[in-house]
Scaffold this motif. Structure first.
Motif, PDB file in Angstrom:
ATOM      1  N   ASP A   1      -1.660  13.012  -7.287  1.00 30.35           N
ATOM      2  CA  ASP A   1      -1.948  14.080  -6.333  1.00 30.35           C
ATOM      3  C   ASP A   1      -1.027  13.895  -5.127  1.00 30.35           C
ATOM      4  O   ASP A   1      -1.237  13.013  -4.295  1.00 30.35           O
ATOM      5  N   LYS A   2       0.004  14.705  -5.039  1.00 32.40           N
ATOM      6  CA  LYS A   2       1.025  14.497  -4.008  1.00 32.40           C
ATOM      7  C   LYS A   2       0.515  14.744  -2.591  1.00 32.40           C
ATOM      8  O   LYS A   2       1.020  14.156  -1.634  1.00 32.40           O
ATOM      9  N   ARG A   3      -0.480  15.593  -2.443  1.00 30.71           N
ATOM     10  CA  ARG A   3      -1.046  15.781  -1.107  1.00 30.71           C
ATOM     11  C   ARG A   3      -1.743  14.503  -0.652  1.00 30.71           C
ATOM     12  O   ARG A   3      -1.548  14.041   0.476  1.00 30.71           O
ATOM     13  N   GLU A   4      -2.531  13.935  -1.549  1.00 31.47           N
ATOM     14  CA  GLU A   4      -3.190  12.666  -1.234  1.00 31.47           C
ATOM     15  C   GLU A   4      -2.157  11.549  -1.087  1.00 31.47           C
ATOM     16  O   GLU A   4      -2.286  10.684  -0.215  1.00 31.47           O
ATOM     17  N   ALA A   5      -1.133  11.577  -1.923  1.00 30.12           N
ATOM     18  CA  ALA A   5      -0.098  10.546  -1.867  1.00 30.12           C
ATOM     19  C   ALA A   5       0.578  10.529  -0.503  1.00 30.12           C
ATOM     20  O   ALA A   5       0.783   9.461   0.091  1.00 30.12           O
ATOM     21  N   ALA A  39      11.977   3.961   0.087  1.00 30.53           N
ATOM     22  CA  ALA A  39      11.596   4.007  -1.329  1.00 30.53           C
ATOM     23  C   ALA A  39      10.386   4.903  -1.535  1.00 30.53           C
ATOM     24  O   ALA A  39      10.314   5.655  -2.525  1.00 30.53           O
ATOM     25  N   THR A  40       9.427   4.853  -0.602  1.00 33.11           N
ATOM     26  CA  THR A  40       8.225   5.671  -0.729  1.00 33.11           C
ATOM     27  C   THR A  40       8.547   7.150  -0.618  1.00 33.11           C
ATOM     28  O   THR A  40       7.990   7.977  -1.352  1.00 33.11           O
ATOM     29  N   CYS A  41       9.454   7.506   0.282  1.00 35.92           N
ATOM     30  CA  CYS A  41       9.878   8.906   0.399  1.00 35.92           C
ATOM     31  C   CYS A  41      10.469   9.411  -0.914  1.00 35.92           C
ATOM     32  O   CYS A  41      10.212  10.546  -1.330  1.00 35.92           O
ATOM     33  N   VAL A  42      11.243   8.562  -1.576  1.00 38.26           N
ATOM     34  CA  VAL A  42      11.829   8.957  -2.855  1.00 38.26           C
ATOM     35  C   VAL A  42      10.725   9.162  -3.888  1.00 38.26           C
ATOM     36  O   VAL A  42      10.727  10.146  -4.638  1.00 38.26           O
ATOM     37  N   ASP A  43       9.763   8.233  -3.956  1.00 37.27           N
ATOM     38  CA  ASP A  43       8.659   8.362  -4.902  1.00 37.27           C
ATOM     39  C   ASP A  43       7.813   9.600  -4.625  1.00 37.27           C
ATOM     40  O   ASP A  43       7.233  10.190  -5.548  1.00 37.27           O
ATOM     41  N   LEU A  44       7.722  10.000  -3.361  1.00 41.27           N
ATOM     42  CA  LEU A  44       6.952  11.178  -2.987  1.00 41.27           C
ATOM     43  C   LEU A  44       7.683  12.480  -3.312  1.00 41.27           C
ATOM     44  O   LEU A  44       7.133  13.566  -3.119  1.00 41.27           O
ATOM     45  N   GLY A  84       0.805  -1.214   0.000  1.00 39.55           N
ATOM     46  CA  GLY A  84       0.000   0.000   0.000  1.00 39.55           C
ATOM     47  C   GLY A  84       0.837   1.263   0.000  1.00 39.55           C
ATOM     48  O   GLY A  84       0.532   2.217  -0.726  1.00 39.55           O
ATOM     49  N   MET A  85       1.902   1.300   0.807  1.00 42.71           N
ATOM     50  CA  MET A  85       2.715   2.517   0.842  1.00 42.71           C
ATOM     51  C   MET A  85       3.432   2.741  -0.484  1.00 42.71           C
ATOM     52  O   MET A  85       3.579   3.879  -0.930  1.00 42.71           O
ATOM     53  N   THR A  86       3.869   1.660  -1.130  1.00 45.51           N
ATOM     54  CA  THR A  86       4.526   1.796  -2.428  1.00 45.51           C
ATOM     55  C   THR A  86       3.557   2.342  -3.465  1.00 45.51           C
ATOM     56  O   THR A  86       3.899   3.237  -4.255  1.00 45.51           O
ATOM     57  N   LEU A  87       2.335   1.815  -3.480  1.00 47.90           N
ATOM     58  CA  LEU A  87       1.321   2.319  -4.394  1.00 47.90           C
ATOM     59  C   LEU A  87       1.008   3.778  -4.104  1.00 47.90           C
ATOM     60  O   LEU A  87       0.962   4.616  -5.021  1.00 47.90           O
ATOM     61  N   ALA A  88       0.792   4.104  -2.841  1.00 41.38           N
ATOM     62  CA  ALA A  88       0.405   5.469  -2.469  1.00 41.38           C
ATOM     63  C   ALA A  88       1.460   6.486  -2.865  1.00 41.38           C
ATOM     64  O   ALA A  88       1.137   7.607  -3.277  1.00 41.38           O
ATOM     65  N   GLY A  89       2.728   6.106  -2.757  1.00 44.43           N
ATOM     66  CA  GLY A  89       3.801   7.035  -3.102  1.00 44.43           C
ATOM     67  C   GLY A  89       3.793   7.449  -4.555  1.00 44.43           C
ATOM     68  O   GLY A  89       4.434   8.446  -4.925  1.00 44.43           O
ATOM     69  N   ARG A  90       3.052   6.727  -5.392  1.00 42.85           N
ATOM     70  CA  ARG A  90       3.029   7.030  -6.826  1.00 42.85           C
ATOM     71  C   ARG A  90       1.722   7.656  -7.299  1.00 42.85           C
ATOM     72  O   ARG A  90       1.504   7.807  -8.494  1.00 42.85           O
TER      73      ARG A  90
END
Length: 395
Positions: free
Chosen positions: A251-255, A295-300, A242-248
């Protein structure tokens, strides 16, 4: 060494696809909702093509994210094992008349899990077809929850192999068979593992919203149908996806909001785990949660936050399998490149190649970061030349 190659790197592949489809940079950038300047920099190698941008430019051209990132191609003498694997997948409900010893199947699965964790892609390709046929016979003969779970776990390894190479037709078929196998007998934990892999196909296609819907539904099912450590394991692995999906999310606020929700839930599920454990071919625990958070921080688009998660990356990764270590070095290199630390990015790319050369060879972001690092360096050096030779990407 694996004979699998990926050519070209994602950003260069995008340039080729755009021209093949007859799109100008201006038209594609405008339709995809990105700047023409960014698209130009990606194509020439001054900026990395991220999964999020790959999805944005893929959709207007009628492509998937993974088609833009580029499928891994296979040398001619590797085609036979893959043909045998596809044949075994087709015969999912047609077990042959052989007798298969239970010990041989479980030992074969342990060996496959070990090769997967070590990222021994070459051996896994050769051995999966026979293992899948053996596990199929075993499941149909024994018809127990345990036997069907073994078969589901083999399909999980097939999915992993296909997804790493971005062979999405095989990946989709594998998760369909995986869910079918685990559904033959009641097995809530097995269903959670299957849902995690299925959500991975949505991630690979860039269909983030539906992937998140699937994850949230699976988490609710796990919380209702499981208890104790099994529930914690299921919730943890689903929240990692879920976190990997959300990071992508676009809408970055929602992400950020969705990613933090899954990050917090994953950490809570791992509270009782003092160290990472291996379950059904997956690594579960606080260390692997850390690698996904980085990884999620990088995607964000938060590279500084990613780099601040630890002051000693080697120590933070100690004990994890290469299948988790190498991508984390690659993601750290992405963060360093985004903060202007080209030398640090090159250093961590080298570490990724040292830990898991077969994964680095087929990892799209590993190849893309190296393409940009080599483009931005003012002069070649020994490390650049070494990685250039190993990756097949010219400096």
């Amino acid at each position: 060494m694996s004979t699998t190659t990926v050519d070209p790197a994602p950003g260069a592949n995008l340039a080729t696809l755009r021209k093949e489809h007859g799109w100008t940079q201006r038209k594609l950038a405008r339709t995809a909702g990105i700047s023409e300047s960014l698209l130009s920099k990606i194509e020439v190698g001054d900026r990395t093509l991220t999964p999020e941008v790959a999805t944005s430019v893929a959709t207007p051209m009628g492509l998937t994210m993974d088609e833009v990132l580029g499928k891994a191609t296979v040398e001619r003498h590797d085609e036979a094992p893959l043909s045998a694997l596809r044949s075994a997948i087709r015969d999912y409900d047609l077990p042959d008349g052989r007798t298969v010893e239970e010990g041989a199947v479980t030992e074969g699965l342990r060996a496959a899990d070990s090769r997967r964790r070590k990222v021994d892609v070459a051996t896994l390709k050769r051995t999966l077809p026979g293992l899948l046929r053996d596990a199929t016979v075993h499941a149909h003969t024994r018809n127990t929850p345990e036997a069907w779970m073994v078969l589901a776990d083999v399909y999980s390894s097939v999915y992993w192999l296909a997804a790493r190479h971005r062979w999405m037709d095989m990946a989709e078929l594998a998760v369909t068979r995986q869910r079918w196998a685990v559904g033959q007998k009641p097995n809530p934990l097995g269903m959670a593992v299957a849902a995690r892999d299925r959500a991975g196909t949505y991630l690979n296609f860039g269909d983030i919203e539906r992937g998140l819907t699937l994850v949230d539904r699976a988490i609710a099912d796990a919380q209702s149908n499981l208890s104790g450590q099994d529930r914690d394991i299921a919730v943890a692995i689903l929240n990692l996806r879920g976190m990997t999906l959300a990071g992508r999310l676009k809408d970055k606020r929602e992400a950020k909001r969705e990613a933090q929700r899954h990050i917090d839930s994953a950490h809570n599920a791992c509270i009782g785990m003092h160290e990472d454990i291996s379950v059904h071919g997956l690594t579960i625990g606080p260390q692997n949660t850390f690698t996904h958070e980085l990884a999620t921080c990088v995607d964000l688009g938060k590279p500084h936050d990613a780099l601040s998660l630890t002051d000693n990356l080697s120590r933070a990764l100690q004990g994890l399998p290469p299948t988790r270590i190498a991508p984390t070095y690659i993601n750290t290199a992405r963060a360093q490149l985004d903060t202007g630390d080209r030398d640090g990015a090159l250093e961590n790319l080298c570490k990724a190649w040292e830990v898991a050369p077969q994964m680095a060879r087929i990892h799209p972001m590993g190849r893309e970061v190296f393409r940009v690092v080599s483009s931005l360096h003012r002069r070649s050096n020994a490390k650049l030349m070494k990685l250039s030779k190993m990756s097949g990407i010219e400096v």
